[in-house]
Write a protein that holds these residues in place. Structure first.
Motif, short mmCIF file in Angstrom:
data_model
loop_
_atom_site.label_atom_id
_atom_site.label_comp_id
_atom_site.label_asym_id
_atom_site.label_seq_id
_atom_site.Cartn_x
_atom_site.Cartn_y
_atom_site.Cartn_z
N HIS A 43 11.20 21.57 -57.85
CA HIS A 43 11.01 20.70 -56.69
C HIS A 43 10.55 21.50 -55.48
O HIS A 43 9.64 21.09 -54.75
N LEU A 44 11.18 22.65 -55.25
CA LEU A 44 10.82 23.50 -54.11
C LEU A 44 9.41 24.04 -54.25
O LEU A 44 8.68 24.16 -53.26
N MET A 45 8.99 24.38 -55.47
CA MET A 45 7.63 24.85 -55.69
C MET A 45 6.61 23.78 -55.31
O MET A 45 5.60 24.07 -54.66
N ASP A 46 6.87 22.55 -55.71
CA ASP A 46 5.98 21.44 -55.34
C ASP A 46 5.96 21.23 -53.84
O ASP A 46 4.90 21.00 -53.24
N GLU A 47 7.12 21.31 -53.20
CA GLU A 47 7.22 21.11 -51.76
C GLU A 47 6.44 22.19 -51.00
O GLU A 47 5.70 21.88 -50.06
N VAL A 48 6.57 23.43 -51.41
CA VAL A 48 5.86 24.52 -50.75
C VAL A 48 4.35 24.37 -50.94
O VAL A 48 3.57 24.62 -50.02
N ASN A 49 3.95 23.94 -52.11
CA ASN A 49 2.53 23.74 -52.37
C ASN A 49 1.94 22.65 -51.49
O ASN A 49 0.82 22.77 -51.01
N GLN A 50 2.70 21.59 -51.24
CA GLN A 50 2.21 20.47 -50.43
C GLN A 50 2.25 20.78 -48.94
O GLN A 50 1.30 20.49 -48.22
N THR A 51 3.33 21.37 -48.47
CA THR A 51 3.49 21.58 -47.03
C THR A 51 2.91 22.90 -46.54
O THR A 51 2.52 23.01 -45.38
#
Length: 74
Positions: free
Chosen positions: A15-23
């Motif tokens: 989840h954190l990997m996806d969040e970092v990629n988006q933001t």
């Protein structure tokens, strides 16, 4: 910059990997209160700066049609 413990990172890693990629925001991962790692988005460096912002900037004006305004260049 967001900070998270290693145990919480382990539980929420995907989840954190996806969040970092988006933001694009980096996350500091700590162990026993000390920073040990940074999770940041992977970005490639463009070969040239030309076209770097293609598709990101839009103009709402008609930039091609001539203006019917007389002006003095002197």
């Amino acid at each position: 910059m967001q900070t998270i413990t290693a145990s919480k990172f382990k539980a929420k890693c995907l989840h954190l990997m996806d969040e970092v990629n988006q933001t694009g925001e980096e996350i500091v991962i700590t162990k026993h209160g000390k920073p040990v790692s940074i999770l940041k988005p992977y970005r490639t460096i463009p070969a040239t700066i030309f076209g770097l912002h293609k598709g990101k900037i839009q103009s709402k004006d008609d930039l091609i049609t001539p203006l019917d305004i007389a002006w003095d260049a002197e």
